[in-house]
Motif scaffolding. Structure first.
Motif, PDB file in Angstrom:
ATOM      1  N   MET A  55      34.330  58.709  54.424  1.00 44.49           N
ATOM      2  CA  MET A  55      33.274  57.974  53.725  1.00 44.49           C
ATOM      3  C   MET A  55      33.658  56.503  53.627  1.00 44.49           C
ATOM      4  SD  MET A  55      31.613  58.850  50.018  1.00 44.49           S
ATOM      5  CE  MET A  55      30.171  57.978  49.431  1.00 44.49           C
ATOM      6  N   ALA A  56      32.739  55.624  53.988  1.00 44.04           N
ATOM      7  CA  ALA A  56      33.043  54.193  53.991  1.00 44.04           C
ATOM      8  C   ALA A  56      33.290  53.687  52.575  1.00 44.04           C
ATOM      9  CB  ALA A  56      31.888  53.423  54.628  1.00 44.04           C
ATOM     10  N   GLN A  57      34.257  52.772  52.457  1.00 40.47           N
ATOM     11  CA  GLN A  57      34.572  52.196  51.154  1.00 40.47           C
ATOM     12  C   GLN A  57      33.468  51.242  50.725  1.00 40.47           C
ATOM     13  OE1 GLN A  57      38.144  49.728  51.034  1.00 40.47           O
ATOM     14  NE2 GLN A  57      38.698  50.605  49.061  1.00 40.47           N
ATOM     15  N   LYS A  58      33.110  51.298  49.448  1.00 40.87           N
ATOM     16  CA  LYS A  58      32.093  50.387  48.943  1.00 40.87           C
ATOM     17  C   LYS A  58      32.585  48.952  49.036  1.00 40.87           C
ATOM     18  CE  LYS A  58      29.939  53.398  45.462  1.00 40.87           C
ATOM     19  NZ  LYS A  58      29.626  53.519  44.010  1.00 40.87           N
ATOM     20  N   PRO A  59      31.672  47.994  49.211  1.00 38.54           N
ATOM     21  CA  PRO A  59      32.107  46.597  49.195  1.00 38.54           C
ATOM     22  C   PRO A  59      32.605  46.195  47.816  1.00 38.54           C
ATOM     23  CG  PRO A  59      29.706  46.746  49.207  1.00 38.54           C
ATOM     24  CD  PRO A  59      30.224  48.135  49.440  1.00 38.54           C
ATOM     25  N   SER A  60      33.635  45.371  47.793  1.00 33.94           N
ATOM     26  CA  SER A  60      34.198  44.918  46.515  1.00 33.94           C
ATOM     27  C   SER A  60      33.382  43.769  45.947  1.00 33.94           C
ATOM     28  CB  SER A  60      35.641  44.457  46.721  1.00 33.94           C
ATOM     29  OG  SER A  60      36.146  43.845  45.543  1.00 33.94           O
ATOM     30  N   PHE A  61      33.275  43.748  44.640  1.00 33.65           N
ATOM     31  CA  PHE A  61      32.722  42.586  43.935  1.00 33.65           C
ATOM     32  C   PHE A  61      33.654  42.298  42.770  1.00 33.65           C
ATOM     33  CE2 PHE A  61      30.140  40.206  40.956  1.00 33.65           C
ATOM     34  CZ  PHE A  61      29.520  39.286  41.795  1.00 33.65           C
ATOM     35  N   PHE A  62      34.336  41.161  42.835  1.00 35.49           N
ATOM     36  CA  PHE A  62      35.343  40.788  41.845  1.00 35.49           C
ATOM     37  C   PHE A  62      34.830  39.582  41.069  1.00 35.49           C
ATOM     38  CE2 PHE A  62      39.998  39.114  41.366  1.00 35.49           C
ATOM     39  CZ  PHE A  62      40.013  39.509  40.045  1.00 35.49           C
ATOM     40  N   ILE A  63      34.654  39.765  39.764  1.00 34.29           N
ATOM     41  CA  ILE A  63      34.139  38.697  38.907  1.00 34.29           C
ATOM     42  C   ILE A  63      35.058  38.542  37.704  1.00 34.29           C
ATOM     43  CG2 ILE A  63      32.594  40.284  37.643  1.00 34.29           C
ATOM     44  CD1 ILE A  63      30.578  37.908  37.495  1.00 34.29           C
ATOM     45  N   THR A  64      35.261  37.285  37.282  1.00 35.04           N
ATOM     46  CA  THR A  64      36.204  37.013  36.198  1.00 35.04           C
ATOM     47  C   THR A  64      35.604  36.072  35.168  1.00 35.04           C
ATOM     48  OG1 THR A  64      37.206  34.995  37.148  1.00 35.04           O
ATOM     49  CG2 THR A  64      38.053  37.116  37.928  1.00 35.04           C
ATOM     50  N   THR A  65      35.998  36.289  33.923  1.00 33.24           N
ATOM     51  CA  THR A  65      35.777  35.271  32.893  1.00 33.24           C
ATOM     52  C   THR A  65      36.995  34.360  32.893  1.00 33.24           C
ATOM     53  OG1 THR A  65      36.952  36.344  31.060  1.00 33.24           O
ATOM     54  CG2 THR A  65      34.676  37.045  31.462  1.00 33.24           C
ATOM     55  N   PRO A  66      36.931  33.218  32.199  1.00 28.47           N
ATOM     56  CA  PRO A  66      38.183  32.527  31.918  1.00 28.47           C
ATOM     57  C   PRO A  66      39.019  33.427  31.011  1.00 28.47           C
ATOM     58  CG  PRO A  66      36.317  31.408  30.864  1.00 28.47           C
ATOM     59  CD  PRO A  66      35.769  32.602  31.549  1.00 28.47           C
ATOM     60  N   ILE A  67      40.326  33.245  31.001  1.00 23.87           N
ATOM     61  CA  ILE A  67      41.094  33.947  29.978  1.00 23.87           C
ATOM     62  C   ILE A  67      41.113  33.042  28.759  1.00 23.87           C
ATOM     63  CG2 ILE A  67      42.407  35.493  31.443  1.00 23.87           C
ATOM     64  CD1 ILE A  67      44.690  33.470  31.443  1.00 23.87           C
ATOM     65  N   TYR A  68      40.897  33.647  27.600  1.00 21.52           N
ATOM     66  CA  TYR A  68      40.584  32.882  26.404  1.00 21.52           C
ATOM     67  C   TYR A  68      41.829  32.551  25.592  1.00 21.52           C
ATOM     68  CZ  TYR A  68      35.966  34.556  27.673  1.00 21.52           C
ATOM     69  OH  TYR A  68      34.812  34.837  28.370  1.00 21.52           O
ATOM     70  N   TYR A  69      41.851  31.327  25.076  1.00 25.23           N
ATOM     71  CA  TYR A  69      42.951  30.894  24.222  1.00 25.23           C
ATOM     72  C   TYR A  69      43.003  31.752  22.957  1.00 25.23           C
ATOM     73  CZ  TYR A  69      43.545  26.578  26.916  1.00 25.23           C
ATOM     74  OH  TYR A  69      43.796  25.656  27.911  1.00 25.23           O
TER      75      TYR A  69
END
Length: 536
Positions: free
Chosen positions: A1-15
């Motif tokens: 089974m083909a691997q799903k496409p990746s979607f990588f999303i980030t917030t800033p890391i907060y102080y």
């Protein structure tokens, strides 16, 4: 089974020098909506958030509270994690820069930088803003003095607070060597910085000339040690920016970590506040260029949340001294969690500063959620239960092909919606959905099912009316799910469609014809009880 496409999303890391506030929650929900949307469209999502725990101002905050820096950071983590749970944030990872994985990755970065030839030891003598964790040149400080009309005290060009004179041995990153490569990046990938009007600021900064960046400190020790020079600790941004790659296996020499990095990196989106755009659009890509790593696809910089002054109509900076500070819990108490998410995502344009107010929150909540969406669901389910013995109408063969005004609007609705969601244009995406919601409410009035129900000869017509309403609601529930996940799940559950909640093919789910006929429906309580008056 083909691997799903990746979607990588980030917030800033907060102080961690302060509890999470409306601004940090805003960044995080922006990412959460996008992450949920991408999951519903077949992506394998990695959604990262976390805490930035090193640096001088963290050390100062800890001292002020009578704690060690680590104790202070540990005390703050539950505040962030707790609010994210309350706000239904679906992050897959929560990184802290004091974790061993970050220490390892940053020290690995130092070795790669040393090998790159873009690192040298020198002495820093200049101005530093502790709250902003930012160095400033004499030219920038002079310009700031002129703007602030200060005498005898230099103020930060960004935040207006006093600068400190720093004189210490330091390692420097040759940021100046990347001016031409950065400008080429902006030319070849104009969507690297989003929204597009933010690119002007970034380009102008780089065209003005880049100074080499001090990337280590010796005047305090709350930071990650430089592996080949123990007197030095890592400058907080040189540490913090790397968290995005740390979380996907950077610097870990195992087959699993290398596979994860290859699959996940580069990130599709870093979502940040406009105040840290230079770190992410200038320093971060230069760092990656120096060590030969791929660059993130997009940096999306959102604006600030301002408080609307009801007398002047203008937005003002939020502050305790002004008496206009709004805490996340204040909004949750008024709108509920789903109303909170909906308001900030659909009434504040991502990328621009937004003037918020309790009166506007009330207006949007009542108009969109109580009177339109909630009312539509309530009326349609009540009529289905009343006229069809507690069930949805039996579906006649070919019902989905019958022309009707709601079907016409629903044709291609997911594609129109996706054109905006793909670019984080949430206000416009909401408008696409609400067009169908409003049309369905008008359809109720125009078709008058309560009148049709009085004539047994029109039973087929009544079934068509209720079916069209329920199918419109089903589609809207799918499209509103990234914004209000619990409400959409509840709507589908009441329609006996709970198995449709966690779809990974939104385009298919939103095709006209997915309703289930002859199944039990639940009327339930009002999804969004109307607000009688503004809470504040």
């Amino acid at each position: 089974m083909a691997q799903k496409p990746s979607f990588f999303i980030t917030t800033p890391i907060y102080y961690v020098n302060a509890a999470p506030h409306l601004g940090t929650a805003y960044s995080t929900i922006l990412c959460d909506v996008q992450a949920r949307y991408r999951r519903a469209n077949g992506y394998n999502v990695k959604f990262l958030t976390g805490m930035d725990e090193h640096g001088e101002k963290v050390e100062e905050a800890a001292e002020k509270h009578g704690m060690t820096p680590q104790e202070w950071c540990d005390s703050q983590a539950p505040l962030f994690k707790g609010l994210w749970k309350t706000l239904e944030i679906s992050n897959d990872d929560f990184i802290r820069t004091t974790e061993q994985r970050q220490v390892h990755a940053v020290q690995y970065l130092w070795e790669r930088m040393k090998e790159s030839g873009y690192l040298y030891k020198g002495s820093y003598d200049g101005w530093y803003c502790v709250p902003e964790e930012t160095y400033f040149t004499e030219t920038q400080v002079t310009k700031s003095d002129e703007e602030h009309h200060t005498e005898g005290q230099h103020l930060c060009p960004d935040c207006g607070r006093p600068l400190e004179r720093v004189q210490e041995e330091s390692y420097f990153f040759k940021l100046s060597a990347f001016q031409d490569r950065l400008l080429k990046l902006y030319d070849e990938h104009p969507d690297f910085v989003q929204p597009d009007f933010r690119m002007n600021e970034v380009r102008s900064f780089v065209e003005g000339g880049l100074q080499d960046l001090s990337v280590s400190r010796t005047s305090f020790d709350w930071g990650i040690p430089v592996p080949f020079d123990s007197k030095h600790v890592t400058y907080v941004w040189f540490d913090a920016l790397l968290n995005y790659m740390t979380a996907v296996g950077y610097g870990v020499d195992t087959p699993e970590a290398k596979a994860e990095l290859a699959y996940r990196w580069p990130a599709q989106y870093h979502v940040v506040g406009k105040d840290i755009i230079r770190f992410h659009c200038v320093i971060w890509p230069a760092m990656l260029m120096a060590i030969g790593e791929a660059l993130p696809e997009h940096v999306f910089a959102h604006g600030f949340l301002m408080v609307r002054n009801e007398k002047t109509g203008k937005g003002e900076k939020m502050s305790k001294s002004r008496g206009n500070a709004i805490a996340p819990q204040d909004v949750i108490d008024m709108l509920g969690v789903e109303g909170y998410r909906y308001y900030f995502m659909t009434d504040v344009t991502p990328g621009e500063d937004g003037a918020i107010s309790f009166s506007r929150m009330e207006q949007v909540y009542n108009a969109d959620l109580a009177n339109s969406w909630g009312n539509l669901v309530s009326r349609a389910l009540n009529m289905s239960a009343k006229y069809f013995d507690g069930k949805t109408p039996q579906l006649a063969e070919g019902w989905q092909d019958k022309p009707n005004p709601l079907r016409d609007i629903a044709q291609g609705i997911q594609q129109r919606y996706a054109q905006h969601m793909d670019h984080m244009e949430y206000v416009q995406a909401k408008d696409v959905v609400m067009e169908l919601v409003h049309a369905a409410n008008h359809y109720v009035e125009d078709s008058a099912p309560w009148t049709v129900a009085k004539d047994p000869a029109r039973a087929g017509e009544l079934a068509d009316i209720i079916t069209n309403l329920l199918e419109s609601i089903r589609i809207c529930a799918h499209l509103l799910a990234p914004f209000m996940p619990q409400t959409s799940a509840e709507v589908l559950r009441r329609m006996n469609l709970a198995d449709q909640v966690d779809t990974d093919d939104q385009a298919v789910a939103c095709q006209w014809g997915g309703l289930r006929g002859g199944v039990d429906v639940q009327k339930g309580d009002a999804l969004f009880p109307r607000l009688a008056k503004a809470g504040k």
